[in-house]
Structure formats: structure tokens, C-alpha cells
Motif scaffolding. Sequence first.
Motif, PDB file in Angstrom:
ATOM      1  N   MET A 110      97.710 -41.438 130.860  1.00 44.35           N
ATOM      2  CA  MET A 110      96.965 -40.492 130.070  1.00 44.35           C
ATOM      3  C   MET A 110      95.870 -41.239 129.310  1.00 44.35           C
ATOM      4  SD  MET A 110      98.436 -37.317 127.768  1.00 44.35           S
ATOM      5  CE  MET A 110     100.047 -37.860 127.622  1.00 44.35           C
ATOM      6  N   SER A 111      94.689 -40.630 129.267  1.00 44.55           N
ATOM      7  CA  SER A 111      93.574 -41.318 128.620  1.00 44.55           C
ATOM      8  C   SER A 111      93.643 -41.150 127.103  1.00 44.55           C
ATOM      9  CB  SER A 111      92.249 -40.765 129.143  1.00 44.55           C
ATOM     10  OG  SER A 111      92.076 -39.436 128.712  1.00 44.55           O
ATOM     11  N   THR A 112      92.969 -42.040 126.413  1.00 42.58           N
ATOM     12  CA  THR A 112      92.995 -41.998 124.947  1.00 42.58           C
ATOM     13  C   THR A 112      92.254 -40.770 124.417  1.00 42.58           C
ATOM     14  OG1 THR A 112      91.046 -43.401 124.883  1.00 42.58           O
ATOM     15  CG2 THR A 112      93.185 -44.484 124.737  1.00 42.58           C
ATOM     16  N   GLU A 113      91.225 -40.313 125.164  1.00 43.54           N
ATOM     17  CA  GLU A 113      90.497 -39.116 124.731  1.00 43.54           C
ATOM     18  C   GLU A 113      91.386 -37.888 124.773  1.00 43.54           C
ATOM     19  OE1 GLU A 113      89.240 -41.088 127.172  1.00 43.54           O
ATOM     20  OE2 GLU A 113      87.588 -42.081 126.139  1.00 43.54           O
ATOM     21  N   LEU A 114      92.213 -37.778 125.794  1.00 44.24           N
ATOM     22  CA  LEU A 114      93.124 -36.640 125.906  1.00 44.24           C
ATOM     23  C   LEU A 114      94.171 -36.662 124.803  1.00 44.24           C
ATOM     24  CD1 LEU A 114      93.893 -34.165 127.553  1.00 44.24           C
ATOM     25  CD2 LEU A 114      95.328 -35.630 128.966  1.00 44.24           C
ATOM     26  N   VAL A 115      94.673 -37.832 124.492  1.00 42.11           N
ATOM     27  CA  VAL A 115      95.646 -37.959 123.405  1.00 42.11           C
ATOM     28  C   VAL A 115      94.988 -37.599 122.070  1.00 42.11           C
ATOM     29  CG1 VAL A 115      97.078 -39.596 122.122  1.00 42.11           C
ATOM     30  CG2 VAL A 115      97.025 -39.667 124.618  1.00 42.11           C
ATOM     31  N   LEU A 116      93.773 -38.082 121.845  1.00 38.07           N
ATOM     32  CA  LEU A 116      93.055 -37.786 120.608  1.00 38.07           C
ATOM     33  C   LEU A 116      92.770 -36.289 120.486  1.00 38.07           C
ATOM     34  CD1 LEU A 116      91.664 -38.826 118.052  1.00 38.07           C
ATOM     35  CD2 LEU A 116      89.587 -39.081 119.423  1.00 38.07           C
ATOM     36  N   ALA A 117      92.338 -35.672 121.581  1.00 40.39           N
ATOM     37  CA  ALA A 117      92.074 -34.235 121.560  1.00 40.39           C
ATOM     38  C   ALA A 117      93.350 -33.451 121.282  1.00 40.39           C
ATOM     39  CB  ALA A 117      91.440 -33.792 122.878  1.00 40.39           C
ATOM     40  N   SER A 118      94.452 -33.863 121.869  1.00 42.59           N
ATOM     41  CA  SER A 118      95.728 -33.187 121.630  1.00 42.59           C
ATOM     42  C   SER A 118      96.152 -33.317 120.180  1.00 42.59           C
ATOM     43  CB  SER A 118      96.810 -33.759 122.534  1.00 42.59           C
ATOM     44  OG  SER A 118      96.456 -33.606 123.884  1.00 42.59           O
ATOM     45  N   VAL A 119      96.011 -34.490 119.616  1.00 44.77           N
ATOM     46  CA  VAL A 119      96.371 -34.709 118.218  1.00 44.77           C
ATOM     47  C   VAL A 119      95.490 -33.858 117.306  1.00 44.77           C
ATOM     48  CG1 VAL A 119      96.352 -36.429 116.352  1.00 44.77           C
ATOM     49  CG2 VAL A 119      97.347 -36.992 118.574  1.00 44.77           C
ATOM     50  N   ILE A 120      94.207 -33.778 117.621  1.00 45.66           N
ATOM     51  CA  ILE A 120      93.292 -32.971 116.803  1.00 45.66           C
ATOM     52  C   ILE A 120      93.675 -31.499 116.869  1.00 45.66           C
ATOM     53  CG2 ILE A 120      90.906 -32.149 116.644  1.00 45.66           C
ATOM     54  CD1 ILE A 120      90.023 -35.008 117.318  1.00 45.66           C
ATOM     55  N   PHE A 121      93.960 -30.973 118.064  1.00 48.69           N
ATOM     56  CA  PHE A 121      94.345 -29.569 118.190  1.00 48.69           C
ATOM     57  C   PHE A 121      95.651 -29.264 117.459  1.00 48.69           C
ATOM     58  CE2 PHE A 121      91.601 -29.339 122.102  1.00 48.69           C
ATOM     59  CZ  PHE A 121      90.690 -28.441 121.541  1.00 48.69           C
ATOM     60  N   VAL A 122      96.619 -30.163 117.564  1.00 47.80           N
ATOM     61  CA  VAL A 122      97.888 -29.960 116.864  1.00 47.80           C
ATOM     62  C   VAL A 122      97.666 -30.025 115.352  1.00 47.80           C
ATOM     63  CG1 VAL A 122     100.153 -30.995 116.426  1.00 47.80           C
ATOM     64  CG2 VAL A 122      99.321 -30.748 118.767  1.00 47.80           C
TER      65      VAL A 122
END
Length: 120
Positions: free
Chosen positions: A1-13
Motif C-alpha cells: 500500500m502506498s503512503t499516499e493511500l494511507v495518508l488519505a485514509s487517515v485524513i478521511f477517518v
Amino acid sequence: MSTELVLASVIFVAIGLILVAVFTLTRFIGPRNENAVLKNSVYESGVSNPVGNTNIRFSVKFYLIAISFLLFDVEIIFMFPWAVNVAELGVTGLIKMFIFIGLLFLGLIYMYKKKALSWD
């Protein structure tokens, strides 16, 4: 999983949790009015008893003025980037902008002849 996807998920949560917290806090902190009569009464601009009917009809000219304002206001959105890049666009950019302004001016003349700008 890319860091951008993890960051986007954290932001949405985080946004979701913040929204839930805000709505929960307003439920507990905000004022309550349990009286159904006062809850459904009209209160506008500090006036508890309004004067006149609230279901008045506006003139169509009000909407014509509002729409024409939006149309002529949007022209600024198109003119600003042109003004920033006028040196790079050269003579063809200048001619295209004159055509654009001419079309807007024709629309203004049309509105003037239809008396859409006169307010009675």
C-alpha cells in the motif's frame, strides 16, 4: 500500500471522527427548547411577531438582475488569466479577448433593449 493511500485514509477517518465529535458536542452543549409552541414560532432578525405575509412573490426582474450579475461576474474569471498572460498570448489572444468582450457587450445591449435593467 502506498503512503499516499494511507495518508488519505487517515485524513478521511480523522475528518469523520471530528464531524461525529462536533455533532455530539452540539447535542449536549447547545441550547434546547422543549416547548413545541415556541419551537415552531417565527423568529427573524430579533422580531418575534413579524408584520405582513411571508409568502410574497418577487418580481421576475429580480431574478434577471441576479442571473445577469452572475454572467457578467463570471467574465472576470476568464479575463484575469488572460490579463496575466497577455504578453505570451500575443495578437491572437488580444483578438480573441476583443471578441469575447464584444459578445458580452452585445448581451448587455440586448438586456438594455429588453429593459431588463430598469427597476420599477
